[in-house]
Design an enzyme around this catalytic site. Structure first.
Site, PDB file in Angstrom:
ATOM      1  N   GLY A  11      -1.576   0.279   7.608  1.00 49.41           N
ATOM      2  CA  GLY A  11      -1.569   0.700   6.209  1.00 49.41           C
ATOM      3  C   GLY A  11      -1.485  -0.463   5.247  1.00 49.41           C
ATOM      4  N   ASP A  12      -1.770  -0.166   3.959  1.00 49.41           N
ATOM      5  CA  ASP A  12      -1.692  -1.150   2.885  1.00 49.41           C
ATOM      6  C   ASP A  12      -2.606  -2.348   3.114  1.00 49.41           C
ATOM      7  OD1 ASP A  12       0.278   0.493   1.769  1.00 49.41           O
ATOM      8  OD2 ASP A  12       1.860  -0.524   2.889  1.00 49.41           O
ATOM      9  N   HIS A  40      -2.385   3.496  -3.197  1.00 48.76           N
ATOM     10  CA  HIS A  40      -3.587   2.659  -3.225  1.00 48.76           C
ATOM     11  C   HIS A  40      -3.677   1.955  -4.583  1.00 48.76           C
ATOM     12  CE1 HIS A  40      -5.471   5.411   0.061  1.00 48.76           C
ATOM     13  NE2 HIS A  40      -4.388   4.791   0.451  1.00 48.76           N
ATOM     14  N   THR A 295       4.342   2.490  -2.575  1.00 39.96           N
ATOM     15  CA  THR A 295       4.917   3.821  -2.758  1.00 39.96           C
ATOM     16  C   THR A 295       6.432   3.752  -2.865  1.00 39.96           C
ATOM     17  OG1 THR A 295       3.068   4.825  -1.607  1.00 39.96           O
ATOM     18  CG2 THR A 295       5.074   6.135  -1.717  1.00 39.96           C
ATOM     19  N   GLY A 297       8.332   0.615  -2.613  1.00 41.88           N
ATOM     20  CA  GLY A 297       8.865  -0.683  -3.037  1.00 41.88           C
ATOM     21  C   GLY A 297       9.581  -1.437  -1.921  1.00 41.88           C
ATOM     22  N   VAL A 409     -10.521 -12.181  -1.912  1.00 38.83           N
ATOM     23  CA  VAL A 409      -9.877 -13.468  -2.202  1.00 38.83           C
ATOM     24  C   VAL A 409      -8.929 -13.375  -3.403  1.00 38.83           C
ATOM     25  CG1 VAL A 409     -11.636 -14.906  -1.093  1.00 38.83           C
ATOM     26  CG2 VAL A 409     -11.947 -14.231  -3.492  1.00 38.83           C
TER      27      VAL A 409
HETATM   28  P1  GDP Z   1      -3.949   0.309   0.336  1.00 36.15           P
HETATM   29  O1  GDP Z   1      -2.840   1.272   0.527  1.00 36.15           O
HETATM   30  O2  GDP Z   1      -4.684   0.015   1.608  1.00 36.15           O
HETATM   31  O3  GDP Z   1      -4.888   0.688  -0.775  1.00 36.15           O
HETATM   32  O4  GDP Z   1      -3.271  -1.072  -0.098  1.00 36.15           O
HETATM   33  P2  GDP Z   1      -2.055  -1.263  -1.160  1.00 36.15           P
HETATM   34  O5  GDP Z   1      -2.586  -1.045  -2.516  1.00 36.15           O
HETATM   35  O6  GDP Z   1      -0.868  -0.492  -0.739  1.00 36.15           O
HETATM   36  O7  GDP Z   1      -1.682  -2.769  -0.907  1.00 36.15           O
HETATM   37  C1  GDP Z   1      -2.616  -3.796  -1.010  1.00 36.15           C
HETATM   38  C2  GDP Z   1      -2.141  -4.808  -2.072  1.00 36.15           C
HETATM   39  O8  GDP Z   1      -2.920  -5.991  -1.959  1.00 36.15           O
HETATM   40  C3  GDP Z   1      -2.349  -4.327  -3.495  1.00 36.15           C
HETATM   41  O9  GDP Z   1      -1.325  -4.832  -4.279  1.00 36.15           O
HETATM   42  C4  GDP Z   1      -3.693  -4.952  -3.894  1.00 36.15           C
HETATM   43  O10 GDP Z   1      -3.794  -5.169  -5.295  1.00 36.15           O
HETATM   44  C5  GDP Z   1      -3.632  -6.264  -3.161  1.00 36.15           C
HETATM   45  N1  GDP Z   1      -4.934  -6.799  -2.724  1.00 36.15           N
HETATM   46  C6  GDP Z   1      -5.984  -6.136  -2.207  1.00 36.15           C
HETATM   47  N2  GDP Z   1      -6.937  -7.016  -1.820  1.00 36.15           N
HETATM   48  C7  GDP Z   1      -6.471  -8.241  -2.113  1.00 36.15           C
HETATM   49  C8  GDP Z   1      -6.978  -9.569  -1.899  1.00 36.15           C
HETATM   50  O11 GDP Z   1      -8.051  -9.793  -1.368  1.00 36.15           O
HETATM   51  N3  GDP Z   1      -6.159 -10.598  -2.285  1.00 36.15           N
HETATM   52  C9  GDP Z   1      -4.942 -10.403  -2.873  1.00 36.15           C
HETATM   53  N4  GDP Z   1      -4.215 -11.453  -3.221  1.00 36.15           N
HETATM   54  N5  GDP Z   1      -4.442  -9.172  -3.074  1.00 36.15           N
HETATM   55  C10 GDP Z   1      -5.193  -8.116  -2.680  1.00 36.15           C
HETATM   56  P1  IMO Z   2      -1.506   3.669   2.562  1.00 34.26           P
HETATM   57  O1  IMO Z   2      -2.559   4.721   2.365  1.00 34.26           O
HETATM   58  C1  IMO Z   2       1.904   2.056   4.761  1.00 34.26           C
HETATM   59  C2  IMO Z   2       4.304   4.880   7.086  1.00 34.26           C
HETATM   60  C3  IMO Z   2       5.708   4.965   6.536  1.00 34.26           C
HETATM   61  C4  IMO Z   2       6.471   5.296   7.805  1.00 34.26           C
HETATM   62  C5  IMO Z   2       5.502   6.202   8.553  1.00 34.26           C
HETATM   63  C6  IMO Z   2       5.803   7.693   8.378  1.00 34.26           C
HETATM   64  O2  IMO Z   2      -0.926   3.174   1.283  1.00 34.26           O
HETATM   65  O3  IMO Z   2      -1.988   2.581   3.452  1.00 34.26           O
HETATM   66  P2  IMO Z   2       5.553   9.369   6.338  1.00 34.26           P
HETATM   67  O4  IMO Z   2       6.136   9.322   4.968  1.00 34.26           O
HETATM   68  O5  IMO Z   2       4.050   9.380   6.347  1.00 34.26           O
HETATM   69  O6  IMO Z   2       6.123  10.449   7.197  1.00 34.26           O
HETATM   70  O7  IMO Z   2       6.022   7.988   7.019  1.00 34.26           O
HETATM   71  O8  IMO Z   2       4.214   5.917   8.042  1.00 34.26           O
HETATM   72  N1  IMO Z   2       3.223   5.101   6.105  1.00 34.26           N
HETATM   73  C7  IMO Z   2       2.576   4.122   5.475  1.00 34.26           C
HETATM   74  N2  IMO Z   2       2.748   2.788   5.515  1.00 34.26           N
HETATM   75  N3  IMO Z   2       0.907   2.574   4.019  1.00 34.26           N
HETATM   76  C8  IMO Z   2       0.700   3.904   3.975  1.00 34.26           C
HETATM   77  O9  IMO Z   2      -0.327   4.463   3.293  1.00 34.26           O
HETATM   78  C9  IMO Z   2       1.575   4.753   4.707  1.00 34.26           C
HETATM   79  N4  IMO Z   2       1.662   6.085   4.903  1.00 34.26           N
HETATM   80  C10 IMO Z   2       2.665   6.285   5.756  1.00 34.26           C
HETATM   81  O10 IMO Z   2       6.129   3.761   5.962  1.00 34.26           O
HETATM   82  O11 IMO Z   2       6.633   4.131   8.570  1.00 34.26           O
HETATM   83 MG    MG Z   3      -0.769   1.395   0.275  1.00 40.34          MG
END
Ligand code: GDP
Ligand code: IMO
Ligand code: MG
Length: 419
Positions: A11-12, A40, A295, A297, A409
């Site tokens: 994730g993330d 996201h 989500t 922090g 980047v």
């Molecule tokens: P997601 O859940 O997969 O959409 O990802 P998140 O938004 O939770 O976390 C990704 C974080 O990385 C966010 O704060 C984005 O703004 C940041 N991000 C995404 N791509 C890049 C990148 O190429 N470089 C940097 N520095 N930050 C990025």
């Molecule tokens: P995005 O879409 C990172 C993780 C939680 C926990 C496990 C179960 O932003 O990539 P839940 O609340 O779903 O029952 O938690 O899954 N988790 C994520 N971790 N990014 C996510 O979504 C996640 N969605 C769930 O942290 O470990």
């Molecule tokens: Mg995320």
């Protein structure tokens, strides 16, 4: 044209950013699994948006956004997101649709999520406490309430009253104020009525009409309830099968599948993490890359890229290409490691083990690559990247036998190299 974007790690990975960039060219953007556990992030200039339920393609005025049957939707959270869009002058009316088969996530699901985590004690999953597990439990137990129920008030009221009774029997007293909530839900029904549609019919019709669809994945494969590091997973299917099941469309032969992979690895919550780092490198990388949950922090756990895990991820999701994200965050490291194999008693594992005990007995075999010092955030082309950085990208392509088409980047829209 159908494109699917999936999280290839825990994730993330940065799914939101690519979805936002690509969605300009698509008619429809969908969400198909999970709920407000997803976060996201999208930047438009200095404006930051974090989408939990609304598809990340909403910022382009010509897109329609569909939240599919596989999602679990906390209505207040959705309305909050609508409010944020309104405040930023994004016109979402007539552009967001919700499947009448999607499940409603109530406040009591969040409460039960918390209670279950407490009961698990040391074995707690570290959920986002967004009520995801308990809502999917209700769905599987066949007592869940769906958006179609919201449109049949008498039935909705009866089912909700009954559920509160059953769940109180199972979990003890709930703080859920049923009468107050019934009043609220009556209002929500009126607000949401125009958005509730038969989404599978809508999408299948759109496919027939040759409309383009970008299917946004949420969460990630290693959090998949079947294929992830069970029980340290979410309660849905964020891998490719969940896209189709969660939208009610048949697998499309010509869909392009893009895996989003962070240039290193992060994880939030408990559970195994074979390439996890502790200490200075992890702390530095967390600060540089701002690795704190979108989500909750919470600080994200940090590790090196894990090719053994990514090969498994690739086997299940069959990516056509990757978006390597956050490559800029690795600038300044002297050496960069890549985990390439899991070894158990000196023997290489063929795939990712189901048993967490076996996984814990494994050692990760690493290769080491020289780092680079240059800031790459203004690089526009692959050739602009320092040689060691290019070598890192090529090495990943070689190890995974899959092209990296997009390279992030920086967090801004324009900080994406197309290779
Ligand atoms: P997601 O859940 O997969 O959409 O990802 P998140 O938004 O939770 O976390 C990704 C974080 O990385 C966010 O704060 C984005 O703004 C940041 N991000 C995404 N791509 C890049 C990148 O190429 N470089 C940097 N520095 N930050 C990025
Ligand atoms: P995005 O879409 C990172 C993780 C939680 C926990 C496990 C179960 O932003 O990539 P839940 O609340 O779903 O029952 O938690 O899954 N988790 C994520 N971790 N990014 C996510 O979504 C996640 N969605 C769930 O942290 O470990
Ligand atoms: Mg995320």
């Amino acid at each position: 044209m159908i494109t699917i974007i999936l999280g290839s790690q825990w994730g993330d990975e940065g799914k939101g950013k690519l979805i936002d960039i690509l969605s300009e060219k698509y008619d429809i953007i969908t969400r198909s699994a999970g709920g407000a556990n997803a976060g996201h992030t999208v930047y438009v200039g200095d404006l930051k948006y974090i989408f939990h339920l609304v598809p990340s393609g909403i910022l382009h005025p010509n897109t329609k956004c569909v939240i599919g049957n596989g999602c679990v939707i906390h209505i207040e959270t959705l309305l909050e997101e609508f409010k944020t869009l309104e405040e930023k002058n994004i016109d979402y009316k007539n552009r967001i649709f919700i499947s009448d088969r999607a499940h409603i996530l109530f406040d009591y699901h969040k409460e039960i999520d918390g209670k279950q985590e407490e009961l698990k004690g040391k074995q707690k999953v570290g959920t986002t406490k967004r009520g995801i597990g308990p809502c999917y439990e209700d769905k599987a137990s066949r007592r869940g309430l769906r958006f179609c129920d919201l449109l049949e008030w008498e039935q909705f009221e009866e089912k909700l009253r009954n559920n509160v009774k059953v769940l109180t029997e199972l979990y003890g007293n709930l703080e859920f104020d049923l009468e107050k909530q019934l009043n609220n839900y009556k209002k929500y029904a009126e607000i949401l009525k125009p958005m509730i549609i038969d989404a599978s019919f809508y999408l299948n019709q759109a496919i027939k009409d040759h409309q383009s669809i970008l299917m946004e994945g949420a969460n990630a494969i290693m959090l998949d309830v079947d294929h992830g590091t069970y029980p340290y997973v979410t309660s849905s299917t964020p891998s490719i099968a969940g896209i189709y099941a969660g939208l009610g469309v048949p697998p499309q032969k010509n869909a392009e599948v893009i895996g989003i992979v962070k240039a290193f690895t992060t994880r939030v919550g408990a559970g195994p993490f074979p390439t996890e780092l502790q200490g200075e490198i992890a702390d530095n990388l967390r600060q540089i890359a701002n690795e704190f949950g979108s989500t909750t922090g919470r600080p994200r756990r940090i590790g090196w890229l894990d090719i053994a895990m990514l090969k498994y991820s690739m086997m299940i999701n069959n990516y056509d290409c990757f978006n390597l994200t956050k490559l800029d965050c690795l600038s300044s490291f002297e050496k960069i490691k890549i985990g390439v194999n899991y070894l158990r008693n000196g023997e290489k594992l063929k795939s990712f083990p189901a048993s967490l005990k076996i996984l814990a007995e494994c050692e990760v075999e690493y290769i080491e690559m020289p780092g680079w010092k240059e800031n790459i955030q203004n690089c526009k082309n692959f050739d602009d990247l320092p040689k060691n950085c290019q070598d890192y990208v090529r090495k990943i392509e070689e190890l995974l036998n899959c092209p990296i088409k997009y390279i992030g980047v920086g967090f801004r829209r324009d900080q994406m190299i197309i290779k």
